[in-house]
Enzyme design. Sequence first.
Site, PDB file in Angstrom:
ATOM      1  N   TYR A  68       0.839  -1.202   0.000  1.00 15.08           N
ATOM      2  CA  TYR A  68       0.000   0.000   0.000  1.00 15.08           C
ATOM      3  C   TYR A  68       0.874   1.252   0.000  1.00 15.08           C
ATOM      4  CZ  TYR A  68      -3.297   3.573   1.594  1.00 15.08           C
ATOM      5  OH  TYR A  68      -4.054   4.710   1.700  1.00 15.08           O
ATOM      6  N   LYS A  95       1.216   4.218  -2.889  1.00 17.42           N
ATOM      7  CA  LYS A  95       0.954   5.650  -2.697  1.00 17.42           C
ATOM      8  C   LYS A  95       2.162   6.504  -3.059  1.00 17.42           C
ATOM      9  CE  LYS A  95      -3.364   5.394  -1.558  1.00 17.42           C
ATOM     10  NZ  LYS A  95      -4.391   5.918  -2.473  1.00 17.42           N
TER      11      LYS A  95
END
Length: 265
Positions: free
Chosen positions: A169, A173
Amino acid sequence: MASKGLPEFSLSGKVILVSGAARGLGLTQAEALLEAGATVYALDRLPEPSPEFHDIAKHAATELGTELQYRQVDVREVEQLNKIVEDIASKHGRLDGLIAAAGIQQETSALEYTAADANRMFEVNVTGVFMTSQAVAKQMIKYGNGGSIILIASMSGSVANKGLICPAYNASKAGVIQLARNLAMEWGQYNIRVNTISPGYIVTAMVEELFVKFPERKENWPKDNMLGRLSKPGEYRGAAVFLLSDASSFMTGSDLKIDGGHSAW
């Protein structure tokens, strides 16, 4: 929307797409855009948006003189995504903005992460955001009015979160932040601006469930930033309007970090 003061914040007459807007942060930001005068289309993979969505849509139609529409699409279905975006732009003869807020999260240690799970994460959080931006930019270029694109990144794209195990994750990002800079570079010639918003911890229904499972996080997370509390989705409304409006007309390739000072220690 007639504006007596600060007209540069008005989104009146603008058509804006928000992906991941069936609920949560995406829906909260969509509501702010409606209040600023925009016509908003929410894109999400859920067959049906949250009950709150319909209340906001009704308010937009009856009180604000604008509209909130829903289109079901998974950002991984690129052909369908392009068709929906093209149909919306064609209907209005313009497309002015995008908030790419669709994303997924998975907590798994780096030693246990499977390639399939990592690929799914990057497919939604990076490729999905890229393809949504591309679909929108094509229509912005076609109609020649320029536009503004916001990609929802995260403070997790710049720092590693202490005690939160999500390597894929966070990498996704970071990818979103770098993607925005490159899109800004390529599309500036068309007067298309591309920026990111990097939120800190936001208390959503999903996070509340997480706190039941990990009560220590509810206690520790607020201590990790300079304001000593977590944020609410509503605290990102103004940032969305600012970045999509003429108030930020000379801002592109930038990351707007809104994390209570978490990564400024």
